[in-house]
Design a protein around this motif. Structure first.
Motif, PDB file in Angstrom:
ATOM      1  N   TYR A   1     -11.566   4.653   1.993  1.00 40.46           N
ATOM      2  CA  TYR A   1     -10.672   5.631   1.379  1.00 40.46           C
ATOM      3  C   TYR A   1      -9.227   5.162   1.412  1.00 40.46           C
ATOM      4  CZ  TYR A   1      -8.092   9.826   0.318  1.00 40.46           C
ATOM      5  OH  TYR A   1      -7.196  10.709  -0.248  1.00 40.46           O
ATOM      6  N   ARG A   2      -8.794   4.665   2.552  1.00 37.33           N
ATOM      7  CA  ARG A   2      -7.406   4.216   2.694  1.00 37.33           C
ATOM      8  C   ARG A   2      -7.106   3.036   1.777  1.00 37.33           C
ATOM      9  NH1 ARG A   2      -3.263   5.200   6.370  1.00 37.33           N
ATOM     10  NH2 ARG A   2      -3.653   3.237   7.432  1.00 37.33           N
ATOM     11  N   LEU A   3      -8.066   2.163   1.647  1.00 35.58           N
ATOM     12  CA  LEU A   3      -7.898   1.023   0.750  1.00 35.58           C
ATOM     13  C   LEU A   3      -7.732   1.519  -0.684  1.00 35.58           C
ATOM     14  CD1 LEU A   3      -7.806  -2.016   0.473  1.00 35.58           C
ATOM     15  CD2 LEU A   3     -10.294  -2.085   0.629  1.00 35.58           C
TER      16      LEU A   3
ATOM     17  N   VAL B   1      -6.652   4.477  -1.583  1.00 40.61           N
ATOM     18  CA  VAL B   1      -5.363   5.173  -1.665  1.00 40.61           C
ATOM     19  C   VAL B   1      -4.257   4.147  -1.938  1.00 40.61           C
ATOM     20  CG1 VAL B   1      -3.571   6.358  -0.300  1.00 40.61           C
ATOM     21  CG2 VAL B   1      -5.922   7.195  -0.270  1.00 40.61           C
ATOM     22  N   SER B   2      -4.298   3.058  -1.196  1.00 41.14           N
ATOM     23  CA  SER B   2      -3.251   2.049  -1.367  1.00 41.14           C
ATOM     24  C   SER B   2      -3.361   1.368  -2.737  1.00 41.14           C
ATOM     25  CB  SER B   2      -3.296   1.016  -0.240  1.00 41.14           C
ATOM     26  OG  SER B   2      -4.448   0.218  -0.352  1.00 41.14           O
ATOM     27  N   ARG B   3      -4.544   1.366  -3.296  1.00 43.09           N
ATOM     28  CA  ARG B   3      -4.762   0.733  -4.589  1.00 43.09           C
ATOM     29  C   ARG B   3      -4.236   1.569  -5.765  1.00 43.09           C
ATOM     30  NH1 ARG B   3      -5.230  -3.940  -7.361  1.00 43.09           N
ATOM     31  NH2 ARG B   3      -7.021  -3.992  -8.749  1.00 43.09           N
ATOM     32  N   GLY B   4      -4.381   2.853  -5.681  1.00 43.03           N
ATOM     33  CA  GLY B   4      -3.960   3.704  -6.790  1.00 43.03           C
ATOM     34  C   GLY B   4      -5.046   3.902  -7.824  1.00 43.03           C
ATOM     35  N   PRO B   5      -4.689   4.496  -8.972  1.00 43.44           N
ATOM     36  CA  PRO B   5      -5.649   4.969  -9.973  1.00 43.44           C
ATOM     37  C   PRO B   5      -6.564   3.895 -10.566  1.00 43.44           C
ATOM     38  CG  PRO B   5      -3.459   5.813 -10.433  1.00 43.44           C
ATOM     39  CD  PRO B   5      -3.308   4.792  -9.366  1.00 43.44           C
ATOM     40  N   GLU B   6      -6.120   2.663 -10.541  1.00 40.31           N
ATOM     41  CA  GLU B   6      -6.926   1.595 -11.112  1.00 40.31           C
ATOM     42  C   GLU B   6      -8.244   1.436 -10.359  1.00 40.31           C
ATOM     43  OE1 GLU B   6      -5.712  -2.922 -12.044  1.00 40.31           O
ATOM     44  OE2 GLU B   6      -4.086  -1.426 -12.146  1.00 40.31           O
TER      45      GLU B   6
ATOM     46  N   PHE C   1     -10.886  -0.073  -7.173  1.00 36.43           N
ATOM     47  CA  PHE C   1     -11.555  -1.339  -6.900  1.00 36.43           C
ATOM     48  C   PHE C   1     -13.013  -1.182  -7.279  1.00 36.43           C
ATOM     49  CE2 PHE C   1      -8.314  -2.266  -3.424  1.00 36.43           C
ATOM     50  CZ  PHE C   1      -7.796  -3.393  -4.036  1.00 36.43           C
TER      51      PHE C   1
ATOM     52  N   ARG D   1     -13.666  -7.298   0.274  1.00 34.39           N
ATOM     53  CA  ARG D   1     -12.521  -6.963   1.115  1.00 34.39           C
ATOM     54  C   ARG D   1     -12.920  -6.399   2.469  1.00 34.39           C
ATOM     55  NH1 ARG D   1      -7.247  -6.136  -1.427  1.00 34.39           N
ATOM     56  NH2 ARG D   1      -7.380  -7.118  -3.482  1.00 34.39           N
TER      57      ARG D   1
ATOM     58  N   ASN E   1       0.919   5.568   2.265  1.00 32.41           N
ATOM     59  CA  ASN E   1       0.595   4.292   1.614  1.00 32.41           C
ATOM     60  C   ASN E   1      -0.007   4.427   0.225  1.00 32.41           C
ATOM     61  OD1 ASN E   1       1.492   2.987   3.920  1.00 32.41           O
ATOM     62  ND2 ASN E   1      -0.534   2.905   4.819  1.00 32.41           N
ATOM     63  N   CYS E   2       0.172   5.573  -0.381  1.00 34.07           N
ATOM     64  CA  CYS E   2      -0.329   5.761  -1.743  1.00 34.07           C
ATOM     65  C   CYS E   2       0.246   4.690  -2.661  1.00 34.07           C
ATOM     66  CB  CYS E   2       0.049   7.162  -2.235  1.00 34.07           C
ATOM     67  SG  CYS E   2      -0.461   7.501  -3.908  1.00 34.07           S
ATOM     68  N   CYS E   3      -0.654   3.950  -3.340  1.00 27.92           N
ATOM     69  CA  CYS E   3      -0.264   2.920  -4.306  1.00 27.92           C
ATOM     70  C   CYS E   3       0.574   1.797  -3.709  1.00 27.92           C
ATOM     71  CB  CYS E   3       0.484   3.537  -5.474  1.00 27.92           C
ATOM     72  SG  CYS E   3      -0.492   4.728  -6.378  1.00 27.92           S
ATOM     73  N   SER E   4       0.488   1.579  -2.413  1.00 28.81           N
ATOM     74  CA  SER E   4       1.310   0.540  -1.786  1.00 28.81           C
ATOM     75  C   SER E   4       0.900  -0.866  -2.199  1.00 28.81           C
ATOM     76  CB  SER E   4       1.244   0.666  -0.260  1.00 28.81           C
ATOM     77  OG  SER E   4      -0.076   0.429   0.181  1.00 28.81           O
ATOM     78  N   LEU E   5      -0.267  -1.003  -2.822  1.00 27.98           N
ATOM     79  CA  LEU E   5      -0.702  -2.311  -3.286  1.00 27.98           C
ATOM     80  C   LEU E   5      -0.072  -2.691  -4.632  1.00 27.98           C
ATOM     81  CD1 LEU E   5      -2.285  -3.023  -0.904  1.00 27.98           C
ATOM     82  CD2 LEU E   5      -4.389  -2.887  -2.186  1.00 27.98           C
TER      83      LEU E   5
ATOM     84  N   ALA F   1       0.413  -0.779  -7.680  1.00 25.32           N
ATOM     85  CA  ALA F   1       0.175  -0.109  -8.954  1.00 25.32           C
ATOM     86  C   ALA F   1       1.278   0.916  -9.243  1.00 25.32           C
ATOM     87  CB  ALA F   1      -1.179   0.586  -8.933  1.00 25.32           C
TER      88      ALA F   1
ATOM     89  N   CYS G   1       2.118   4.499 -10.037  1.00 22.29           N
ATOM     90  CA  CYS G   1       1.436   5.791 -10.025  1.00 22.29           C
ATOM     91  C   CYS G   1       2.308   6.840  -9.375  1.00 22.29           C
ATOM     92  CB  CYS G   1       0.104   5.706  -9.329  1.00 22.29           C
ATOM     93  SG  CYS G   1       0.158   4.888  -7.729  1.00 22.29           S
TER      94      CYS G   1
ATOM     95  N   VAL H   1       1.125  10.660  -9.202  1.00 21.80           N
ATOM     96  CA  VAL H   1      -0.184  10.776  -8.584  1.00 21.80           C
ATOM     97  C   VAL H   1      -0.107  10.987  -7.071  1.00 21.80           C
ATOM     98  CG1 VAL H   1      -2.326   9.520  -8.107  1.00 21.80           C
ATOM     99  CG2 VAL H   1      -1.292   9.413 -10.375  1.00 21.80           C
TER     100      VAL H   1
END
Lengths: 114, 114
Positions: free
Chosen positions: A22-24, A26-31, A33, A41, B90-94, B96, B98, B101
């Motif tokens: 979930y945290r991964l 969240v950090s990724r955003g709407p796109e 994985f 990963r 960390n929302c969207c910290s990677l 993206a 957003c 969102v």
DNA sequence: AAATTAATTTTATTATTCTGGAAATATGGA
DNA sequence: TCCATATTTCCAGAATAATAAAATTAATTT
């Protein structure tokens, strides 16, 4: 949000691997994985990942979108917000006096004096 | 907040009876309810309540204070705030894009600063 | 149409959690 | 001290969840 759904959402996060997933996301955003990217990963076997993704998806904390052979998973932020609302609402509604206690984030900066 | 503590806190809430206990204590505020009052209000056997209170207390989502023969249990709001922070940070910290969102509750009310 | 790739479902095993009766502990009052 | 009250711990059975290998489905490429 209904209480059985809340329990489901909490249970879906109350597991190390799923919380990590979930945290991964969240950090990724709407796109999101794809399942394969998550397997890489997190270095966990496919079936195990699948099992956990299902739990998070059933709880609507993540969404799945299919794109050709891939399935992309992304965090569903609005569900998390509803969950947080449920957990924090009705503070002191039974009548007690507790003004600073209820509002999150607002009072919690560690004081030097104590 | 450390991730294993987060899992513990989530697990302690991911159970109908415990969620009910927690919500009742949230609505009560800092004064809390004694174990006996909780047994009455929730109509569950003592040992069952005790088992669940322990889980919530170990997760530090509630506190216990002894007063003569009674033990008063109260919600620990700061622990819930830390939990919420952990789940939403960390929302969207990677990388993206957003913006709306990540904080859906906030963008309904326009900020003063640009 | 066969082979390849992405992901899931099935299944069995193992591990953990829930429940509540009976016994135990602790405090205060007669 | 003895009794009642408040609450917990102990225990054992019942229920639920996690893991991952093997089989399965589904889409794409050759």
């Amino acid at each position: 949000m209904e209480s059985t759904k809340v329990v489901q959402a909490l249970a879906s996060l109350a597991q190390v691997t799923r919380l990590e997933i979930y945290r991964l996301l969240v950090s990724r955003g709407p796109e999101g994985f794809s399942a394969g990217e998550l397997v890489e990963r997190l270095t966990i076997p496919g079936p195990t990942l699948s099992f956990h993704l299902k739990a998070l998806a059933n709880a609507e904390l993540i969404t799945a979108r299919k794109e050709s052979r891939f399935i992309y998973y992304a965090a569903n932020f609005s569900q998390m917000n509803e969950l947080v609302t449920y957990l924090t609402q009705n503070c002191c509604s039974l009548g007690a006096v507790c003004d600073p206690v209820c509002s999150p984030g607002k009072y919690l900066r560690p004081k030097k004096s104590a």
